[in-house]
Design a protein around this motif. Structure first.
Motif, PDB file in Angstrom:
ATOM      1  N   UNK A   1       0.817  -1.225   0.000  1.00 35.38           N
ATOM      2  CA  UNK A   1       0.000   0.000   0.000  1.00 35.38           C
ATOM      3  C   UNK A   1       0.852   1.277   0.000  1.00 35.38           C
ATOM      4  N   UNK A   2       2.015   1.224   0.655  1.00 30.75           N
ATOM      5  CA  UNK A   2       2.904   2.398   0.662  1.00 30.75           C
ATOM      6  C   UNK A   2       3.407   2.713  -0.743  1.00 30.75           C
ATOM      7  N   UNK A   3       3.654   1.686  -1.541  1.00 31.84           N
ATOM      8  CA  UNK A   3       4.089   1.902  -2.929  1.00 31.84           C
ATOM      9  C   UNK A   3       2.976   2.572  -3.726  1.00 31.84           C
ATOM     10  N   UNK A   4       1.737   2.143  -3.498  1.00 33.70           N
ATOM     11  CA  UNK A   4       0.595   2.725  -4.204  1.00 33.70           C
ATOM     12  C   UNK A   4       0.465   4.201  -3.830  1.00 33.70           C
ATOM     13  N   UNK A   5       0.609   4.513  -2.563  1.00 34.13           N
ATOM     14  CA  UNK A   5       0.542   5.907  -2.101  1.00 34.13           C
ATOM     15  C   UNK A   5       1.656   6.733  -2.728  1.00 34.13           C
ATOM     16  N   UNK A   6       2.863   6.183  -2.741  1.00 31.80           N
ATOM     17  CA  UNK A   6       3.991   6.878  -3.383  1.00 31.80           C
ATOM     18  C   UNK A   6       3.704   7.082  -4.860  1.00 31.80           C
ATOM     19  N   UNK A   7       3.105   6.087  -5.503  1.00 32.39           N
ATOM     20  CA  UNK A   7       2.772   6.186  -6.925  1.00 32.39           C
ATOM     21  C   UNK A   7       1.801   7.314  -7.216  1.00 32.39           C
ATOM     22  N   UNK A   8       0.824   7.527  -6.323  1.00 31.96           N
ATOM     23  CA  UNK A   8      -0.124   8.634  -6.491  1.00 31.96           C
ATOM     24  C   UNK A   8       0.612   9.969  -6.455  1.00 31.96           C
ATOM     25  N   UNK A   9       1.587  10.073  -5.568  1.00 33.72           N
ATOM     26  CA  UNK A   9       2.371  11.307  -5.472  1.00 33.72           C
ATOM     27  C   UNK A   9       3.210  11.524  -6.727  1.00 33.72           C
ATOM     28  N   UNK A  10       3.760  10.454  -7.261  1.00 33.56           N
ATOM     29  CA  UNK A  10       4.546  10.551  -8.494  1.00 33.56           C
ATOM     30  C   UNK A  10       3.638  10.938  -9.654  1.00 33.56           C
ATOM     31  N   UNK A  11       2.440  10.338  -9.710  1.00 33.48           N
ATOM     32  CA  UNK A  11       1.483  10.614 -10.787  1.00 33.48           C
ATOM     33  C   UNK A  11       1.180  12.107 -10.876  1.00 33.48           C
ATOM     34  N   UNK A  12       0.975  12.749  -9.736  1.00 30.96           N
ATOM     35  CA  UNK A  12       0.615  14.171  -9.721  1.00 30.96           C
ATOM     36  C   UNK A  12       1.813  15.082  -9.530  1.00 30.96           C
ATOM     37  N   UNK A  13       2.993  14.507  -9.372  1.00 29.68           N
ATOM     38  CA  UNK A  13       4.195  15.294  -9.135  1.00 29.68           C
ATOM     39  C   UNK A  13       5.228  15.132 -10.222  1.00 29.68           C
ATOM     40  N   UNK A  14       6.409  14.685  -9.826  1.00 31.23           N
ATOM     41  CA  UNK A  14       7.541  14.647 -10.747  1.00 31.23           C
ATOM     42  C   UNK A  14       7.387  13.663 -11.902  1.00 31.23           C
ATOM     43  N   UNK A  15       6.399  12.780 -11.855  1.00 30.26           N
ATOM     44  CA  UNK A  15       6.154  11.877 -12.973  1.00 30.26           C
ATOM     45  C   UNK A  15       5.441  12.545 -14.128  1.00 30.26           C
ATOM     46  N   UNK A  16       4.806  13.671 -13.878  1.00 27.63           N
ATOM     47  CA  UNK A  16       4.092  14.446 -14.901  1.00 27.63           C
ATOM     48  C   UNK A  16       2.947  13.692 -15.566  1.00 27.63           C
ATOM     49  N   UNK A  17       2.524  12.564 -15.031  1.00 29.53           N
ATOM     50  CA  UNK A  17       1.483  11.738 -15.658  1.00 29.53           C
ATOM     51  C   UNK A  17       0.185  12.520 -15.832  1.00 29.53           C
ATOM     52  N   UNK A  18      -0.151  13.344 -14.833  1.00 27.49           N
ATOM     53  CA  UNK A  18      -1.392  14.114 -14.851  1.00 27.49           C
ATOM     54  C   UNK A  18      -1.474  15.065 -16.044  1.00 27.49           C
ATOM     55  N   UNK A  19      -0.326  15.459 -16.575  1.00 29.14           N
ATOM     56  CA  UNK A  19      -0.307  16.423 -17.672  1.00 29.14           C
ATOM     57  C   UNK A  19      -1.078  15.906 -18.880  1.00 29.14           C
ATOM     58  N   UNK A  20      -0.924  14.636 -19.193  1.00 26.31           N
ATOM     59  CA  UNK A  20      -1.609  14.068 -20.362  1.00 26.31           C
ATOM     60  C   UNK A  20      -2.811  13.205 -19.977  1.00 26.31           C
ATOM     61  N   UNK A  21      -2.725  12.494 -18.855  1.00 27.67           N
ATOM     62  CA  UNK A  21      -3.824  11.610 -18.453  1.00 27.67           C
ATOM     63  C   UNK A  21      -4.889  12.335 -17.627  1.00 27.67           C
ATOM     64  N   UNK A  22      -4.627  13.599 -17.271  1.00 28.99           N
ATOM     65  CA  UNK A  22      -5.569  14.392 -16.495  1.00 28.99           C
ATOM     66  C   UNK A  22      -5.318  14.249 -15.007  1.00 28.99           C
ATOM     67  N   UNK A  23      -5.657  15.275 -14.241  1.00 26.39           N
ATOM     68  CA  UNK A  23      -5.407  15.246 -12.798  1.00 26.39           C
ATOM     69  C   UNK A  23      -6.204  14.147 -12.086  1.00 26.39           C
ATOM     70  N   UNK A  24      -7.319  13.741 -12.684  1.00 26.30           N
ATOM     71  CA  UNK A  24      -8.116  12.670 -12.093  1.00 26.30           C
ATOM     72  C   UNK A  24      -7.893  11.336 -12.799  1.00 26.30           C
ATOM     73  N   UNK A  25      -6.926  11.281 -13.715  1.00 26.07           N
ATOM     74  CA  UNK A  25      -6.515  10.078 -14.443  1.00 26.07           C
ATOM     75  C   UNK A  25      -7.591   9.512 -15.371  1.00 26.07           C
ATOM     76  N   UNK A  26      -8.630  10.315 -15.675  1.00 23.58           N
ATOM     77  CA  UNK A  26      -9.704   9.824 -16.531  1.00 23.58           C
ATOM     78  C   UNK A  26      -9.455  10.090 -18.013  1.00 23.58           C
ATOM     79  N   UNK A  27      -8.261  10.554 -18.360  1.00 19.32           N
ATOM     80  CA  UNK A  27      -7.895  10.742 -19.741  1.00 19.32           C
ATOM     81  C   UNK A  27      -8.167  12.143 -20.252  1.00 19.32           C
ATOM     82  N   UNK A  28      -7.525  12.463 -21.350  1.00 21.59           N
ATOM     83  CA  UNK A  28      -7.679  13.738 -22.042  1.00 21.59           C
ATOM     84  C   UNK A  28      -7.562  13.438 -23.539  1.00 21.59           C
ATOM     85  N   UNK A  29      -7.682  14.438 -24.386  1.00 25.55           N
ATOM     86  CA  UNK A  29      -7.448  14.176 -25.808  1.00 25.55           C
ATOM     87  C   UNK A  29      -6.026  13.680 -26.103  1.00 25.55           C
TER      88      UNK A  29
END
Length: 155
Positions: A61-89
């Protein structure tokens, strides 16, 4: 041609950063004048979904929590997948069980796509660079992949 796609991604990331930074420009003056901005309190912002699905076998579970922080932080995932991870164009929804660019949503396949990117996406206009263009170590790749696995299991 690929350079143009990278330039488009860099432009989107830059514009997103500028918009985010510009939002704070007048806050100090309003606070100094004794005024309060209530719009932020009235309109909650979308954030990453809580990972209430199971962690993949071998992840904590700690890895999953860390992953959420990476998703919205230095991983930049939110930039293309959206802040709620539901996708974008630019990139697909990660909160459902539909996998467009990999065979299935197994933790190992998610890690592979994070590590290697998606050079020729099936349904979106721009490629995903390896690690989304960020510099992630193996532990961070495992963590963000565990998070994506977990949010995709909730549907």
């Amino acid at each position: 041609m690929r350079q143009n796609n990278w330039m488009a991604i860099v432009a989107v990331v830059s514009a997103t950063s500028l918009v985010a930074c510009a939002g704070d420009a007048g806050d100090t003056e309003a606070e100094d004048a004794g005024l309060q901005d209530t719009t932020a309190a009235e309109a909650p912002t979308a954030g990453p979904p809580q990972a209430s699905g199971p962690a993949p076998e071998g992840a904590t579970p700690a890895m999953v929590t860390q992953g959420a922080q990476i998703f919205t932080g230095n991983g930049n995932c939110f930039t293309c997948h959206g802040p709620d991870a539901t996708g974008t164009p630019l990139a697909p929804n990660l909160t459902d069980s539909e996998w467009i660019n990999i065979a299935d949503g197994s933790w190992s396949n998610i890690q592979q796509v994070v590590r290697n990117g998606v050079p020729t996406p099936k349904e979106h206009p721009s490629p995903m660079p390896p690690m989304g263009g960020a510099q992630l170590n193996d532990q961070e790749i495992q963590a963000v992949s565990a998070y994506v696995y977990s949010i995709s299991q909730e549907s």
